[in-house]
Design a protein around this motif. Sequence first.
Motif, PDB file in Angstrom:
ATOM      1  N   GLU B  29       0.820  -1.209   0.000  1.00 32.83           N
ATOM      2  CA  GLU B  29       0.000   0.000   0.000  1.00 32.83           C
ATOM      3  C   GLU B  29       0.857   1.263   0.000  1.00 32.83           C
ATOM      4  O   GLU B  29       1.947   1.288   0.544  1.00 32.83           O
ATOM      5  N   ARG B  30       0.332   2.266  -0.657  1.00 33.59           N
ATOM      6  CA  ARG B  30       1.003   3.559  -0.767  1.00 33.59           C
ATOM      7  C   ARG B  30      -0.036   4.658  -0.680  1.00 33.59           C
ATOM      8  O   ARG B  30      -1.210   4.438  -0.940  1.00 33.59           O
ATOM      9  N   HIS B  31       0.411   5.863  -0.325  1.00 28.35           N
ATOM     10  CA  HIS B  31      -0.492   7.011  -0.397  1.00 28.35           C
ATOM     11  C   HIS B  31      -0.207   7.788  -1.675  1.00 28.35           C
ATOM     12  O   HIS B  31       0.846   7.602  -2.310  1.00 28.35           O
ATOM     13  N   GLY B  32      -1.152   8.630  -2.057  1.00 31.23           N
ATOM     14  CA  GLY B  32      -1.124   9.290  -3.355  1.00 31.23           C
ATOM     15  C   GLY B  32       0.190   9.971  -3.693  1.00 31.23           C
ATOM     16  O   GLY B  32       0.788   9.721  -4.752  1.00 31.23           O
ATOM     17  N   TYR B  33       0.648  10.777  -2.792  1.00 31.37           N
ATOM     18  CA  TYR B  33       1.867  11.536  -3.062  1.00 31.37           C
ATOM     19  C   TYR B  33       3.071  10.612  -3.250  1.00 31.37           C
ATOM     20  O   TYR B  33       3.938  10.864  -4.094  1.00 31.37           O
ATOM     21  N   ALA B  34       3.097   9.519  -2.502  1.00 32.92           N
ATOM     22  CA  ALA B  34       4.195   8.553  -2.644  1.00 32.92           C
ATOM     23  C   ALA B  34       4.155   7.890  -4.013  1.00 32.92           C
ATOM     24  O   ALA B  34       5.202   7.577  -4.605  1.00 32.92           O
ATOM     25  N   ILE B  35       2.949   7.679  -4.543  1.00 35.16           N
ATOM     26  CA  ILE B  35       2.814   7.088  -5.877  1.00 35.16           C
ATOM     27  C   ILE B  35       3.447   7.997  -6.919  1.00 35.16           C
ATOM     28  O   ILE B  35       4.161   7.537  -7.817  1.00 35.16           O
ATOM     29  N   ILE B  36       3.202   9.300  -6.768  1.00 34.59           N
ATOM     30  CA  ILE B  36       3.813  10.265  -7.683  1.00 34.59           C
ATOM     31  C   ILE B  36       5.337  10.171  -7.614  1.00 34.59           C
ATOM     32  O   ILE B  36       6.020  10.067  -8.634  1.00 34.59           O
ATOM     33  N   GLN B  37       5.863  10.190  -6.387  1.00 29.78           N
ATOM     34  CA  GLN B  37       7.321  10.167  -6.193  1.00 29.78           C
ATOM     35  C   GLN B  37       7.940   8.907  -6.788  1.00 29.78           C
ATOM     36  O   GLN B  37       8.887   8.965  -7.559  1.00 29.78           O
ATOM     37  N   GLU B  38       7.386   7.758  -6.422  1.00 30.69           N
ATOM     38  CA  GLU B  38       7.982   6.479  -6.841  1.00 30.69           C
ATOM     39  C   GLU B  38       7.887   6.264  -8.341  1.00 30.69           C
ATOM     40  O   GLU B  38       8.805   5.712  -8.962  1.00 30.69           O
ATOM     41  N   THR B  39       6.759   6.680  -8.920  1.00 33.09           N
ATOM     42  CA  THR B  39       6.584   6.502 -10.361  1.00 33.09           C
ATOM     43  C   THR B  39       7.598   7.340 -11.129  1.00 33.09           C
ATOM     44  O   THR B  39       8.236   6.849 -12.076  1.00 33.09           O
ATOM     45  N   GLU B  40       7.773   8.577 -10.710  1.00 37.90           N
ATOM     46  CA  GLU B  40       8.758   9.431 -11.375  1.00 37.90           C
ATOM     47  C   GLU B  40      10.159   8.878 -11.197  1.00 37.90           C
ATOM     48  O   GLU B  40      10.979   8.892 -12.127  1.00 37.90           O
ATOM     49  N   ALA B  41      10.444   8.363 -10.005  1.00 34.26           N
ATOM     50  CA  ALA B  41      11.781   7.825  -9.736  1.00 34.26           C
ATOM     51  C   ALA B  41      12.048   6.591 -10.591  1.00 34.26           C
ATOM     52  O   ALA B  41      13.141   6.413 -11.136  1.00 34.26           O
ATOM     53  N   ARG B  42      11.036   5.718 -10.732  1.00 33.50           N
ATOM     54  CA  ARG B  42      11.212   4.475 -11.466  1.00 33.50           C
ATOM     55  C   ARG B  42      11.521   4.730 -12.933  1.00 33.50           C
ATOM     56  O   ARG B  42      12.269   3.986 -13.571  1.00 33.50           O
ATOM     57  N   THR B  70      -7.278   1.714   2.233  1.00 32.77           N
ATOM     58  CA  THR B  70      -6.956   0.817   3.362  1.00 32.77           C
ATOM     59  C   THR B  70      -7.015   1.593   4.669  1.00 32.77           C
ATOM     60  O   THR B  70      -6.897   2.808   4.702  1.00 32.77           O
ATOM     61  N   GLU B  71      -7.207   0.840   5.743  1.00 36.68           N
ATOM     62  CA  GLU B  71      -7.117   1.455   7.066  1.00 36.68           C
ATOM     63  C   GLU B  71      -5.670   1.861   7.299  1.00 36.68           C
ATOM     64  O   GLU B  71      -4.757   1.174   6.858  1.00 36.68           O
ATOM     65  N   ARG B  72      -5.499   2.962   7.959  1.00 34.73           N
ATOM     66  CA  ARG B  72      -4.148   3.471   8.174  1.00 34.73           C
ATOM     67  C   ARG B  72      -3.413   2.603   9.192  1.00 34.73           C
ATOM     68  O   ARG B  72      -3.744   2.573  10.369  1.00 34.73           O
ATOM     69  N   ARG B  73      -2.436   1.850   8.726  1.00 31.76           N
ATOM     70  CA  ARG B  73      -1.632   1.004   9.616  1.00 31.76           C
ATOM     71  C   ARG B  73      -0.282   1.640   9.931  1.00 31.76           C
ATOM     72  O   ARG B  73       0.575   1.043  10.552  1.00 31.76           O
ATOM     73  N   HIS B  74      -0.122   2.880   9.447  1.00 30.35           N
ATOM     74  CA  HIS B  74       1.188   3.517   9.573  1.00 30.35           C
ATOM     75  C   HIS B  74       1.190   4.510  10.721  1.00 30.35           C
ATOM     76  O   HIS B  74       1.743   5.577  10.633  1.00 30.35           O
ATOM     77  N   THR B  75       0.580   4.131  11.830  1.00 27.56           N
ATOM     78  CA  THR B  75       0.526   5.017  12.995  1.00 27.56           C
ATOM     79  C   THR B  75       1.789   4.932  13.824  1.00 27.56           C
ATOM     80  O   THR B  75       1.809   5.309  14.989  1.00 27.56           O
ATOM     81  N   ASP B  76       2.833   4.413  13.185  1.00 29.26           N
ATOM     82  CA  ASP B  76       4.091   4.185  13.885  1.00 29.26           C
ATOM     83  C   ASP B  76       4.647   5.482  14.461  1.00 29.26           C
ATOM     84  O   ASP B  76       4.260   5.917  15.527  1.00 29.26           O
ATOM     85  N   ASP B  77       5.564   6.071  13.701  1.00 31.89           N
ATOM     86  CA  ASP B  77       6.207   7.277  14.185  1.00 31.89           C
ATOM     87  C   ASP B  77       5.826   8.502  13.350  1.00 31.89           C
ATOM     88  O   ASP B  77       5.282   9.457  13.863  1.00 31.89           O
ATOM     89  N   SER B  78       6.107   8.392  12.059  1.00 23.58           N
ATOM     90  CA  SER B  78       5.895   9.555  11.197  1.00 23.58           C
ATOM     91  C   SER B  78       4.650   9.349  10.343  1.00 23.58           C
ATOM     92  O   SER B  78       4.749   9.046   9.170  1.00 23.58           O
ATOM     93  N   ASP B  79       3.502   9.535  10.944  1.00 25.84           N
ATOM     94  CA  ASP B  79       2.289   9.434  10.148  1.00 25.84           C
ATOM     95  C   ASP B  79       1.710  10.818   9.928  1.00 25.84           C
ATOM     96  O   ASP B  79       1.475  11.578  10.856  1.00 25.84           O
ATOM     97  N   ASP B  80       1.490  11.094   8.669  1.00 25.79           N
ATOM     98  CA  ASP B  80       0.867  12.354   8.298  1.00 25.79           C
ATOM     99  C   ASP B  80      -0.630  12.094   8.213  1.00 25.79           C
ATOM    100  O   ASP B  80      -1.086  11.278   7.426  1.00 25.79           O
ATOM    101  N   GLU B  81      -1.392  12.774   9.056  1.00 21.39           N
ATOM    102  CA  GLU B  81      -2.830  12.530   9.134  1.00 21.39           C
ATOM    103  C   GLU B  81      -3.522  12.731   7.791  1.00 21.39           C
ATOM    104  O   GLU B  81      -4.590  12.188   7.551  1.00 21.39           O
ATOM    105  N   ARG B  82      -2.911  13.539   6.923  1.00 18.04           N
ATOM    106  CA  ARG B  82      -3.548  13.846   5.646  1.00 18.04           C
ATOM    107  C   ARG B  82      -3.451  12.691   4.662  1.00 18.04           C
ATOM    108  O   ARG B  82      -4.214  12.600   3.713  1.00 18.04           O
ATOM    109  N   ARG B  83      -2.490  11.802   4.887  1.00 15.69           N
ATOM    110  CA  ARG B  83      -2.249  10.715   3.931  1.00 15.69           C
ATOM    111  C   ARG B  83      -3.440   9.764   3.825  1.00 15.69           C
ATOM    112  O   ARG B  83      -4.065   9.416   4.825  1.00 15.69           O
TER     113      ARG B  83
END
Lengths: 122, 122
Positions: B29-42, B70-83
């Motif tokens: 799973e990824r959030h929207g902004y990460a999809i942009i980043q990873e796609t451009e990088a790839r 998906t339910e947000r499972r990334h409540t670890d340390d650096s979770d951006d509520e907007r994601r």
Amino acid sequence: MTQRRPSPAEHLPLRPVEFEILLTLAPGERHGYAIIQETEARSDGAVTLETGTLYRALHRLVQAGLVTPTERRHTDDSDDERRRYYALTPLGRQVAAAEAMRLARLVSAAQAARLIPRPSAP
Amino acid sequence: MTQRRPSPAEHLPLRPVEFEILLTLAPGERHGYAIIQETEARSDGAVTLETGTLYRALHRLVQAGLVTPTERRHTDDSDDERRRYYALTPLGRQVAAAEAMRLARLVSAAQAARLIPRPSAP
DNA sequence: AGAACTACGTGCGCCACGCACATAGGTTTC
DNA sequence: GAAACCTATGTGCGTGGCGCACGTAGTTCT
């Protein structure tokens, strides 16, 4: 005045239809209707080229300098006067190659992501 | 009433943007902004995902049942509520695999037409 | 303090695509 | 022998996807 040599990268990424056309023209010159037939055959009917889509895309490719109309060399036996033949330009071949490489990298990425198996799995 | 099982073939061919998204979601799973980043990088910056294009395509994919929030499972340390996180559905994975196979056939055709070299030329 | 980055989204205009239709000669089907 | 279909190229029209700009808002860097 430096004659600007057009770079293949400026034309990427191609629209799917345009790449299909260039790919069908790669073995040699074809006329519009033949492009439709061969493209559908190659994809087992998965991709259907509509006439409106094809002829407009074809003219676009000519404008872009990737494809050029050719003199009719098919005056053999069965030549239909209505046919208009087109062939890849050197630039068009370069662009098609660059696009194919781009797609190949995409497929590699899909294999790395285990979406599809790698060709030769030991 | 027979529960119609959706077939992957009905969703093909995918738009280029949609396949890029599914490909980026394949590892997990990824959030929207990460999809942009990873796609451009790839793609080494060759493909640029505009925000308007991405978020609309993402919503389309959710509507089509290929992607699910998906339910947000990334409540670890650096979770951006907007994601907002998204993941492939089983159907989405099948469709992505089918599209990857289609592209692989296209690449094979490009190799057969000698547009690009085959991977292991003897 | 201002710029840049992260993150999600909308508004707008252009244009590519799918579908239908136009044209027209040749062949096949009923 | 009329209707249907194939070959062959093209235009007309409506929908919708995409690129670009902009909106909002919190955080981080200079």
